[in-house]
Write an enzyme that holds these catalytic residues in place. Structure first.
Site: not given
Ligand code: NAD
Length: 481
Positions: A174, A249, A282, A382
Site C-alpha cells: 500500500k 522506520e 527522515c 521533526e
Molecule cells: P503517514 O505516516 O501519515 O503516512 C505514511 C503511510 O502510512 C501512508 O501510506 C499512509 O497512507 C499510511 N498510514 C497512515 N496512517 C495509517 C494508519 N493508521 N494505519 C496504517 N497505515 C497508515 O505520513 P505522512 O502523512 O505521509 O507524513 C506525515 C509525517 O510523517 C511527516 O511530516 C514526517 O514527519 C513523517 N514521515 C517520515 C518518513 C520517514 O521516512 N521516516 C516518511 C514520510 C513521512
C-alpha cells in the site's frame, strides 16, 4: 489527466470493489495530475487472499529462481527508468535532476546490494560442532503487508518489496496515496517480469481504509512500515491482536556535530544535505551543533548557502529544490517557522511564505535559524521541510548531551579531523546510524533507527532477515542431505 483507478491483484489489474476516486495533486502547480482509487477493507482482503494462496508455491520456489525473477524486475526498471523519474517528480515534487539522479536510482542500488547479500545467505546451516544433528533453517515469515510514504517513494518500495520477494514472502503493497504513480509503474515492471500471480499485489488507499485493515488482518504475518511516528504507533496497536511482526522506520531529528577542526566544507555540506529533497528526509541533519569558537562564522556561512539555494517547479531541469509534498505539509512547516520566531530563535535565512518569485505551488524558502536552544519546538520536533536549526556548544560532552536529548535516534553526523574523537562520538551518539566527515554508508549497510525512529533495519542482509523466521531443528540426518 492520467487515470489509474485499478489495483494490481493476483497478477491482473482489477477495478476497486467500491469506486472511490482520489486526485493526485502536482505540488508544483496545485493542480490534479492523476486520478486513482482509494481501496476499501474488502479490496485489501482480496489482495491478502491472493497473496495467501501464492505463499506455498513462492516459499517453495528455489532461491535461485526467486533471485532470477528479481533480476528481471531490475531489467524492466532499467529500461523504463526515465518514466519512473518523471512519475516521482510529478507526484511528490522532486525536481527532475533529483528524480533522475537520486530518487529513481534508489532501486538499482538497493536491489543489487540485496542480491549480493542474498547470495551469502545459508538457508540451512549447522548449529555448531557440539551439536552435529542440529540445523538452523531460515524460512519466509508468510504474507507481508508493506506500507510506504511519499518522500523517497521508490527507495522505500525497494527496501520492502525486494527483500520480501527474495525471502519467499508474497506481499501486499500500500503505497502512500500522495505518491501512488511510481508504485503503479513498478507494478507494471513486476508484471512484465512474469512473477507468478499473487506474489506481488498493490492496493492504493489511505491509512484508515487499507493501511489499518492490512495491519489487523489475521492472514498477514508481518507489517513493514515507513512513515510518521503517529501512524507507526497506530499500526503497532492494530497489529497487536494478531501478534504479527511489525517493523517500523519512522521520523528523525538528526544532529550534525561540527567541531572547530572540521574541514572547510562541513557547514556548506550540512546545509545542502538538510535542504536536499526539500528537507523531506527522515535522516535529514536538521540540528546543526557548532563549536562556539567557529559558531559566528558557521552561522554566516549557513545563511549564505541557504540563500544561494534556488527554489522552483519540479518539471524544470537544474539543481534547485522543489515544493513540499502537499498543502498540509506546507502549512505545518509555516507553523514551525512561526514558532521558531516566537520562541526567540534568530532567523538567518528564509522565513515565512513562498519565495517571492513563486505565487503558486507548495514552495518553502530554505530557512536557517541560529541561536536555537535545546527544548525549543523547532529543536524537538521533526519539521520535514527545508528548515535548519543551529545550536552552539562548548564541549564535546555538551554536544553529545544535546544530540542525544531527543525522542528520535535515526542518523547523527560528526565533522572533525580528529580520528580518536570521531571514533568516540560514533559510539556515544544514540542512533541507528552515524555518518562522519561527509562519508555516506557503504553498500549493504543497514538503515534504521532506535527509540521513536523505529527499530527496523533495512538494506543488505539485515533487510532480508527481517522477512525470515529462524527454525531450530534437532535430529537432522546429515547423511540424507
Ligand atoms: P503517514 O505516516 O501519515 O503516512 C505514511 C503511510 O502510512 C501512508 O501510506 C499512509 O497512507 C499510511 N498510514 C497512515 N496512517 C495509517 C494508519 N493508521 N494505519 C496504517 N497505515 C497508515 O505520513 P505522512 O502523512 O505521509 O507524513 C506525515 C509525517 O510523517 C511527516 O511530516 C514526517 O514527519 C513523517 N514521515 C517520515 C518518513 C520517514 O521516512 N521516516 C516518511 C514520510 C513521512
Amino acid at each position: 489527466m492520467i487515470e489509474k483507478r485499478d489495483f494490481y491483484i493476483n497478477g491482473a489489474w482489477v477495478a476497486p470493489l467500491t469506486p472511490r476516486d482520489c486526485e493526485v495533486i502536482d505540488p508544483s502547480t496545485e493542480e490534479p495530475c492523476a486520478v486513482i482509487s482509494l481501496g476499501s477493507a474488502a479490496d485489501c482482503d482480496r489482495a491478502v487472499a491472493a497473496a495467501k494462496a501464492a505463499f506455498p508455491g513462492w516459499a517453495a520456489t528455489p532461491p535461485a529462481t526467486r533471485r532470477a525473477y528479481v533480476a528481471k524486475i531490475l531489467e524492466q526498471y532499467e529500461a523504463r527508468v526515465e518514466e519512473m523519474a518523471k512519475a516521482i517528480s510529478m507526484e511528490m515534487g522532486a525536481p527532475m535532476d533529483l528524480a533522475r539522479n537520486s530518487q529513481a536510482p534508489c532501486l538499482p542500488w538497493h536491489l543489487k546490494n540485496f542480491l549480493t547479500a542474498f547470495d551469502e545467505i545459508e538457508w540451512v546451516r549447522p548449529l555448531g560442532d557440539h551439536a552435529p544433528n542440529d540445523r538452523i533453517a531460515l524460512e519466509p515469515i508468510g504474507v507481508v503487508g508493506l506500507i510506504t510514504p511519499w518522500n523517497w517513494p521508490m527507495n522505500q518500495v525497494t527496501l520492502k518489496v525486494i527483500p520480501a520477494l527474495l525471502a519467499g514472502c508474497p506481499c501486499v503493497l500500500k503505497p502512500s496515496e500522495e505518491s501512488p504513480l511510481s508504485s503503479m509503474l513498478f507494478a507494471e515492471f513486476v508484471h512484465d517480469a512474469g512473477l507468478p500471480p499473487g506474489v506481488f499485489n498493490l492496493v492504493n488507499g489511505d491509512g484508515m481504509g487499507v493501511g489499518s485493515r492490512l495491519s489487523e488482518h489475521p492472514d498477514v504475518e508481518m507489517i513493514s512500515f515507513t512513515g510518521s511516528t503517529r501512524a507507526g504507533k497506530a499500526i503497532s496497536k492494530a497489529a497487536a491482536e494478531t501478534l504479527k511482526r511489525v517493523t517500523l522506520e519512522l521520523g528523525g531529528k538528526g544532529a550534525n556535530l561540527i567541531f572547530a577542526d572540521a574541514d572547510d566544507r562541513a557547514v556548506e555540506r550540512g546545509v545542502r544535505h538538510m535542504m536536499n529533497n526539500t528537507g523531506q528526509s527522515c535522516n535529514a541533519p536538521s540540528r546543526m551543533l557548532v563549536e562556539r569558537s567557529i559558531y559566528d562564522a558557521a552561522v554566516e556561512k549557513a545563511g549564505e548557502v541557504a540563500r544561494s539555494i534556488a527554489v522552483g517547479p519540479a518539471s524544470e531541469e537544474g539543481h534547485h529544490i522543489g515544493p513540499v509534498v502537499n498543502k498540509r505539509q506546507w502549512e505545518q512547516i509555516q507553523g514551525y517557522i512561526q514558532k521558531g520566531i516566537e520562541e526567540g530563535a534568530r532567523l538567518v535565512a528564509g522565513g515565512l511564505g513562498r519565495p517571492e518569485h513563486l505565487n503558486r505551488g507548495y514552495f518553502v524558502k530554505p530557512t536557517v535559524f541560529a541561536d536555537v536552544t535545546p527544548g525549543m519546538t523547532i529543536e524537538r520536533e521533526e519539521i520535514f521541510g527545508p528548515v535548519l536549526s543551529i545550536i552552539p556548544f562548548d564541549t564535546e560532552e555538551e554536544a553529545i548531551r544535546i544530540a542525544n536529548d531527543t525522542p528520535y535516534g535515526l542518523t547523527n553526523y560528526v565533522q572533525s579531523q580528529d580520528g580518536a574523537r570521531r571514533n568516540r562520538l560514533a559510539r556515544a551518539l544514540r542512533s541507528g546510524m552515524v555518518e562522519m566527515n561527509g562519508k555516506s554508508r557503504g553498500a549493504g549497510s543497514p538503515f534504521g533507527g532506535i527509540k521513536a525512529s523505529g527499530r527496523a533495519r533495512e538494506g543488505g542482509h539485515w533487510g532480508i532477515e527481517e522477512f525470515l523466521e529462524v527454525k531450530a531443528i534437532s535430529g537432522w540426518d546429515s547423511a540424507a542431505e
